[in-house]
Design an enzyme around this catalytic site. Structure first.
Site, short mmCIF file in Angstrom:
data_model
loop_
_atom_site.label_atom_id
_atom_site.label_comp_id
_atom_site.label_asym_id
_atom_site.label_seq_id
_atom_site.Cartn_x
_atom_site.Cartn_y
_atom_site.Cartn_z
CD GLU A 1 11.95 -5.08 -6.68
OE1 GLU A 1 11.97 -5.91 -7.53
OE2 GLU A 1 11.53 -5.29 -5.61
N GLY B 1 0.83 -1.39 -0.26
CA GLY B 1 -0.38 -0.46 0.12
C GLY B 1 0.35 1.37 -0.42
CE LYS C 1 4.29 0.83 -5.83
NZ LYS C 1 5.09 1.07 -5.13
CG ASN D 1 10.14 1.49 -9.40
OD1 ASN D 1 9.96 0.73 -9.86
ND2 ASN D 1 9.23 1.29 -8.48
#
Length: 323
Positions: free
Chosen positions: A267, A131, A186, A249
């Protein structure tokens, strides 16, 4: 409660800090010689947190695993299967495992909880904790909401009850597939956002909408609930990932579009390959994911490639918004 946090990088060190503040007996493990571990060993702190003196820092994996009731893992997702071979060399059948990491195994397309199951851990002893939230905000006392999910309803309720605080409000997840895929995906959208920060900022709004819709289609095809894409694990984490200066990211995508290299872990790079494979396996159209994968793994001029992929997305045939 006796808890060992395996991995003492950015997120792992925060988890140890947070769980210690909850009154737990916390061990923080890192491999000897690893820069993250050595910094904590020598100074008791890193750029994110200062570890309480009550936290035991160790590079002895057997010690960390054997004394824990709950084992929290926070390492690079692609190293999880190999790491589990080391962990299961010790008796762990009575341990609870909590995954505080977001990714999909590239070689197999497996979710991380599936990797643990295939490593011999019972599904009802595995949970994921994902989250929104950046460490830099949490340590300043800025609260956020997160989700804990598991195949075991009893386990997730036990963990939420033990981990909740004024700093983190937890919700019970009810779709492990959607929670894990959404959380991993995400990061892929974060890379796309970083590219747009350089190429075309106004498109970040459409990215939020179309990105969530794309992930929802994949979750549904895999047997989860497409509504999970709009929950905390995915859409709820967008502000943290798509806009925050702290997002690895997003920063990776930004630097790629500028022709530079981001040296820290992002990632979403590996996850874009894993998701592309899942899209092919389940017959799901994933245009943004595929564009991110081509941007990350293509050859030639990075800046030119980033711009070309935006043009390609706009050249796609017109579709119904909710196809």
């Amino acid at each position: 409660m006796k808890i060992s946090v395996l991995g003492c990088g950015r997120w792992g060190s925060f988890i140890a800090w947070y769980l210690s503040r909850q009154g737990n007996e916390v061990y923080s493990w890192g491999p000897e010689g690893d820069p993250s571990y050595e910094v904590l060993k020598n100074t008791g702190r890193n750029e994110y947190v200062a570890l309480d003196e009550k936290i035991v820092l160790t590079c002895n994996l057997e010690e960390a695993v054997s004394r824990a009731e709950i084992i929290v893992i926070s390492i690079s997702s692609q190293g999880l299967r190999g790491f589990m071979k080391r962990i299961t060399a010790y008796p762990v059948s009575d341990k609870t495992f909590v995954l505080c990491m977001k990714g999909i195994e590239v070689d197999t397309g497996k979710r991380l909880s599936e990797v643990l199951t295939e490593s011999g851990i019972a599904p009802d002893r595995i949970a994921v904790w994902v989250g929104p939230g950046h460490i830099q905000s949490f340590v300043q006392g800025e609260p956020n909401c997160m989700v804990i999910d598991s195949a075991s309803d009893a386990l997730k309720r036990e963990l939420v009850g033990a981990f909740k605080s004024d700093l983190i409000r937890f919700y019970y997840g009810n779709d492990l597939i959607g929670t894990e895929i959404g959380a991993a995906a995400k990061n892929v959208m974060g890379i796309a956002a970083g590219v747009l920060d350089v190429v075309c900022v106004p498109l970040k709004g459409p990215l939020m909408s179309r990105g969530a819709r794309e992930v929802a289609r994949l979750i549904k095809a895999m047997g989860g609930s497409e509504l999970s894409a709009y929950g905390l694990a995915h859409l709820g984490d967008y502000e943290t990932t798509l806009f925050s200066p702290f997002s690895h990211n997003r920063k990776y995508g930004e630097m790629l579009a500028c022709g530079k290299r981001f040296e820290k872990l992002a990632e979403g790079v590996a996850t874009s390959r894993a998701m592309r494979g899942l899209g092919e396996k389940y017959g799901v159209d994933l245009p943004i994911t595929e564009a991110v994968c081509r941007v990350c793994y293509g050859e030639g001029d990075d800046k030119a490639r980033c711009r070309e992929e935006i043009v390609k997305l706009f050249a796609r045939s017109t579709k119904e918004e909710m196809y």
